[in-house]
Design a protein around this motif. Structure first.
Motif, mmCIF file in Angstrom:
data_model
loop_
_atom_site.group_PDB
_atom_site.id
_atom_site.type_symbol
_atom_site.label_atom_id
_atom_site.label_comp_id
_atom_site.label_asym_id
_atom_site.label_seq_id
_atom_site.Cartn_x
_atom_site.Cartn_y
_atom_site.Cartn_z
ATOM 1 N N SER A 51 0.889 -1.213 -0.005
ATOM 2 C CA SER A 51 0.039 -0.020 -0.027
ATOM 3 C C SER A 51 0.778 1.297 -0.004
ATOM 4 O O SER A 51 1.785 1.476 0.992
ATOM 5 C CB SER A 51 -0.791 -0.017 1.337
ATOM 6 N N ALA A 52 0.706 2.160 -0.876
ATOM 7 C CA ALA A 52 1.692 3.341 -1.163
ATOM 8 C C ALA A 52 0.747 4.620 -1.079
ATOM 9 O O ALA A 52 -0.498 4.507 -1.698
ATOM 10 C CB ALA A 52 2.241 3.297 -2.457
ATOM 11 N N ARG A 53 1.148 5.519 -0.428
ATOM 12 C CA ARG A 53 0.333 6.696 -0.236
ATOM 13 C C ARG A 53 0.344 7.549 -1.637
ATOM 14 O O ARG A 53 -0.601 8.229 -2.040
ATOM 15 C CB ARG A 53 0.871 7.630 1.031
ATOM 16 N N VAL A 55 2.204 7.135 -5.704
ATOM 17 C CA VAL A 55 3.087 6.381 -6.593
ATOM 18 C C VAL A 55 3.388 7.370 -7.876
ATOM 19 O O VAL A 55 2.394 8.083 -8.408
ATOM 20 C CB VAL A 55 2.281 5.117 -7.429
ATOM 21 N N PHE A 70 7.929 4.850 -5.356
ATOM 22 C CA PHE A 70 6.931 4.913 -4.224
ATOM 23 C C PHE A 70 7.196 4.619 -3.099
ATOM 24 O O PHE A 70 8.477 3.941 -2.898
ATOM 25 C CB PHE A 70 5.576 3.930 -4.588
ATOM 26 N N VAL A 71 6.385 4.918 -2.079
ATOM 27 C CA VAL A 71 6.920 4.961 -0.488
ATOM 28 C C VAL A 71 5.816 4.250 0.182
ATOM 29 O O VAL A 71 4.775 4.341 0.026
ATOM 30 C CB VAL A 71 7.312 6.263 0.318
ATOM 31 N N ASP A 72 6.180 3.033 1.062
ATOM 32 C CA ASP A 72 5.284 2.193 1.653
ATOM 33 C C ASP A 72 4.794 2.985 3.134
ATOM 34 O O ASP A 72 5.195 3.985 3.332
ATOM 35 C CB ASP A 72 5.714 0.618 1.723
ATOM 36 N N GLU A 73 3.870 2.305 3.884
ATOM 37 C CA GLU A 73 3.462 2.947 4.920
ATOM 38 C C GLU A 73 4.630 3.151 6.138
ATOM 39 O O GLU A 73 4.413 3.808 6.925
ATOM 40 C CB GLU A 73 2.246 1.937 5.500
ATOM 41 N N TYR A 78 10.683 2.795 -2.914
ATOM 42 C CA TYR A 78 11.175 1.457 -3.768
ATOM 43 C C TYR A 78 11.130 2.407 -5.202
ATOM 44 O O TYR A 78 10.627 3.393 -5.428
ATOM 45 C CB TYR A 78 9.872 0.748 -3.956
#
Length: 129
Positions: A51-53, A55, A70-73, A78
């Motif tokens: 889940s990414a806030r 992308v 993208f950055v995860d929670e 990534y």
């Protein structure tokens, strides 16, 4: 301008409405960035969904490359880059498709929807819908 670029430009010119056409043409010819909020990214090898806030897609026309960030929670970053891309059109639709010249399974689709650009990424490591 090479032959494919001229054909693509002509096809886009006669196929799309002017607003959607202009957004896609600007992105294709100038490169740029588009983003999506609250997106699920699939890790292809593991089948895990992240889940990414936000992308983000970066397109560098001069390098024929696109990068997905993208950055995860947990704030872990990534990134994946696909190079050697060729752009294609879809008849009657306001979208462009880029594929890797050697591996046609690596694909990025950019779509004009409701006045903004959105995208789908199908890379080596990650996939979005």
């Amino acid at each position: 301008m090479n032959k494919h670029t001229i054909i693509l430009f002509f096809f886009l010119f006669i196929s799309f409405n002017s607003h959607a056409q202009q957004k896609l043409l600007d992105f294709y010819f100038e490169g740029g960035r588009c983003q999506m909020n609250e997106k699920i990214v699939e890790v292809i090898n593991d089948g895990i969904n992240i889940s990414a806030r936000q992308v983000v897609l970066h397109y560098k026309k001069s390098e024929e490359s696109m990068t997905l960030n993208f950055v995860d929670e947990n704030l872990r970053g990534y990134e994946e880059t696909i190079k050697e891309l060729e752009g294609y059109t879809v008849k009657g639709k306001t979208q462009l498709i880029w594929r890797n010249k050697k591996n046609k399974n690596l694909e990025i689709v950019v779509i004009e929807k409701a006045g903004s650009l959105t995208f789908m990424w199908n890379g080596v490591m990650y996939k979005t819908n």
